[in-house]
Design a protein around this motif. Structure first.
Motif, short mmCIF file in Angstrom:
data_model
loop_
_atom_site.label_atom_id
_atom_site.label_comp_id
_atom_site.label_asym_id
_atom_site.label_seq_id
_atom_site.Cartn_x
_atom_site.Cartn_y
_atom_site.Cartn_z
N THR A 8 0.84 -1.20 0.00
CA THR A 8 0.00 0.00 0.00
C THR A 8 0.88 1.25 0.00
OG1 THR A 8 -0.11 -0.02 2.42
CG2 THR A 8 -1.86 -1.18 1.23
N GLY A 10 1.05 5.72 0.93
CA GLY A 10 0.46 6.82 1.66
C GLY A 10 1.14 8.14 1.38
N THR A 143 -3.73 5.83 -2.68
CA THR A 143 -3.12 6.03 -1.36
C THR A 143 -4.14 5.75 -0.26
OG1 THR A 143 -3.69 8.39 -1.38
CG2 THR A 143 -1.52 7.78 -2.20
N VAL A 144 -3.63 5.39 0.91
CA VAL A 144 -4.50 5.13 2.05
C VAL A 144 -5.30 6.40 2.36
CG1 VAL A 144 -2.71 5.71 3.74
CG2 VAL A 144 -4.62 4.26 4.41
N GLY A 145 -6.59 6.22 2.60
CA GLY A 145 -7.46 7.38 2.86
C GLY A 145 -8.31 7.75 1.67
N HIS A 172 4.12 -0.94 3.48
CA HIS A 172 3.54 0.38 3.25
C HIS A 172 4.63 1.36 2.81
CE1 HIS A 172 0.44 3.38 3.59
NE2 HIS A 172 1.10 4.10 4.48
N THR A 174 5.79 5.25 2.11
CA THR A 174 5.46 6.62 2.49
C THR A 174 6.56 7.58 2.04
OG1 THR A 174 6.57 6.56 4.64
CG2 THR A 174 4.29 5.76 4.56
N THR A 190 4.67 10.42 7.45
CA THR A 190 4.70 8.96 7.53
C THR A 190 3.90 8.47 8.73
OG1 THR A 190 6.79 8.70 6.36
CG2 THR A 190 6.22 6.98 7.93
N SER A 193 0.26 8.74 7.95
CA SER A 193 -0.14 7.75 6.95
C SER A 193 -0.36 6.40 7.61
CB SER A 193 0.91 7.65 5.85
OG SER A 193 0.54 6.72 4.87
N GLU A 196 -3.48 6.39 9.70
CA GLU A 196 -4.67 6.21 8.86
C GLU A 196 -4.84 4.74 8.48
OE1 GLU A 196 -8.04 7.45 6.67
OE2 GLU A 196 -6.74 8.69 7.95
N LEU A 197 -3.73 4.09 8.17
CA LEU A 197 -3.78 2.67 7.81
C LEU A 197 -4.25 1.83 9.00
CD1 LEU A 197 -3.02 0.94 5.28
CD2 LEU A 197 -0.82 0.53 6.39
#
Length: 547
Positions: A8, A10, A143-145, A172, A174, A190, A193, A196-197
């Motif tokens: 993933t 971020g 991206t995450v979110g 992940h 970042t 970071t 991010s 959020e994950l």
């Protein structure tokens, strides 16, 4: 049963998830494991086939005819594993499948919801081929979110929960921005991010941190502490001179070891990296350089021709030369002289494309290359423009053109040397198409065989008369003009096995002038350059010595 690595991203997009995934796949292969890589894209298009290159870059085509994200090109170039239809899925495809099942009554009248129906569809996709490889690497686009990515994040959370403990990990990527004013690397983006994950139930096992500056140990320890990962699993990712240095750079940074540690694979097999050491040597140690003009219509976005640029680089590696690529907008000389724009180049490449815009410039580029004896490689539309140029200027078919352009204009203006392909053979059955069909997925897509003429330039280049290459087109050179054009010196040196569809043309009296209907760039790799690109660069090197 495969182990799964979910990748993933971020903070910002374009951090290099695809490159990191591909490099990790190559490193796992170097340790003796088998891998397959997949891309899960949150956009609502069913696939990128109908998307403008300005929107999404190039469309990468698989052997089995899938139109996919360009990241699958990275996966193939780094691992050599041929991608399949089952290696790429979008939200559009997922929702389309779910709605088709609902219409058929497969859900037995239940209310259809994101959870569980959409997430189940995603999970079903993820586990295809589960027993075929040691590691399955699944990259989540965006991206995450991102709101459109939430079903994918939820699906991989569920997937990891349902699998035996230790069979899935999360990696992940970042960004660590550097603020010049304060002279600091900032870890807060970071941290947020990862926060959020974690808020959606995903805890990263490995963090890959992109940075333009060296990340001090103190900052790595801080990231590890606040993001709840082991310090040795915080992997720095710095800018490189070439993407093909990534496997060695990531290995030196400890990425493959961190991944194996997360799976508790110990002792880990030692990696065999000679292939990538040779690739790096061929990039950094060259015996000269050449200049190649790519005459196209999407030149403002280099990703539109990503595989072509990489294949040229591979051809340079094969010949130990540096290939300098210049992007030349075909529209610039649509109505003028091509010579001022093309003089001085050691070779000219005209790539594929759709629509009439810029085609007159491409025809002039083919004419310039033919008359000046400059090495020329025409791909897909680039081949068609070379045939139209030959028809107009050598065979004296004054109004030679393409049915595609007449269709676009809504009136007949040309004698269609290139026509809309309405029927072709695929395997054991005949495919038919109409001009009124939907655009998506209706072209001649995927790998098809071709037979090369004995004694031709292409047969010499390939070292065989039987080849298989990937296609993506809906217009085709009309074979009925073959005799007339061959009488003028343009040889139809490659044909479909049934002799109905021209695959390759070449000029007899030219040092190196080849047009191909397929896309050879899609099968080129740094450790196995495509023979057409390797020989094209070789011819350009010879030209450079004559200049």
């Amino acid at each position: 049963m495969a182990r799964y690595i979910f990748i993933t991203g971020g903070v910002v997009s374009s951090l290099g998830k695809g490159l990191a995934s591909a490099a990790l796949g190559a490193l796992l292969q170097a340790r003796g494991f088998s891998v397959r890589l997949r891309k899960l894209d949150p956009y609502l298009n069913v696939d990128p086939g109908t998307m403008s290159p300005f929107e999404h870059g190039e469309v990468f085509v698989t052997d089995d005819g899938a139109e996919t994200d360009l990241d699958l090109g990275h996966y193939e170039r780094f691992t050599g594993v041929a991608a399949r239809k089952t290696d790429s899925v979008s939200s559009g495809r997922v929702y389309s499948n779910v709605l088709e099942k609902e219409r058929r009554g497969d859900y037995l009248g239940k209310t259809i919801q994101v959870i569980p129906h959409v997430t189940n569809e995603i999970k079903d996709f993820i586990e295809i081929g589960d027993d075929e490889v040691d590691f399955m690497l699944c990259e989540i686009g965006g991206t995450v979110g991102d709101i459109e990515g939430l079903p994918f994040f939820e699906a991989i959370r569920q997937f990891a929960q349902e699998r035996p403990r230790g069979q899935c990990i999360f990696m992940h990527l970042t960004l660590l921005p550097y603020l010049a004013a304060s002279g600091e690397l900032k870890t807060k983006p970071t941290q947020h991010s990862v926060k959020e994950l974690r808020s959606i139930g995903l805890q990263p096992d490995v963090l890959v941190c992109r940075s333009e500056q060296i990340i001090p140990e103190k900052e790595r320890a801080k990231i590890a502490l606040f993001c709840n990962v082991r310090p040795e699993a915080v992997i720095p990712a710095y800018d490189l001179k070439s993407i093909y240095e990534a496997p060695l750079a990531y290995h030196q940074a400890g990425l493959d070891q961190a991944v194996l540690d997360a799976f508790q694979i110990s002792p880990a097999p030692k990696p065999e990296l000679k292939v990538w050491e040779d690739v790096k040597d061929r990039i950094t140690t060259t015996d000269g350089e050449i200049n190649v003009a790519i005459v196209g219509k999407y030149t403002q976005l280099e990703d539109a021709y990503k595989s072509i640029k990489e294949a040229l680089m591979h051809g340079g590696m094969a010949n130990r030369v540096k290939v300098n690529v210049d992007w030349v907008d075909a529209e610039v000389f649509d109505k003028g002289d091509a010579a001022p724009h093309l003089e001085g180049y050691h070779a000219i490449l005209v790539p594929g494309g759709f629509g009439e815009r810029g085609t007159e410039g491409k025809i002039k580029a083919a004419q310039f290359a033919r008359e000046r004896k400059v090495p020329y490689l025409g791909i897909c539309l680039g081949m068609q423009m070379a045939v139209i140029e030959a028809a107009r200027n050598v065979a004296k078919i004054k109004d030679a053109g393409s049915e595609e352009f007449d269709h676009e204009a809504g009136k007949k203006r040309f004698e269609p040397v290139v026509y809309h392909l309405k029927e072709w053979v695929q395997g054991n059955y005949t495919v038919t198409r109409k001009e009124t069909d939907d655009k998506g997925g209706t072209m001649r897509l995927g790998a098809y065989d071709a037979t090369l003429a004995e004694g031709s330039k292409v047969a010499e280049v390939y070292g065989t008369t039987a080849i298989e290459e990937r296609h993506r087109h809906r217009y085709e050179v009309d074979v009925k003009y073959r005799e007339q054009l061959e009488a003028c010196g343009l040889t139809f040196s490659g044909m479909s096995p049934d002799g109905r569809l021209p695959e390759i043309v070449e000029w007899k009296d030219h040092p190196w002038f080849i047009g191909v209907q397929f896309h050879p760039e899609l099968k080129s790799k740094p450790f196995a350059p495509h023979p057409l690109f390797a020989d094209f660069v070789r011819a350009a090197v010879e030209t450079s010595r004559l200049v």
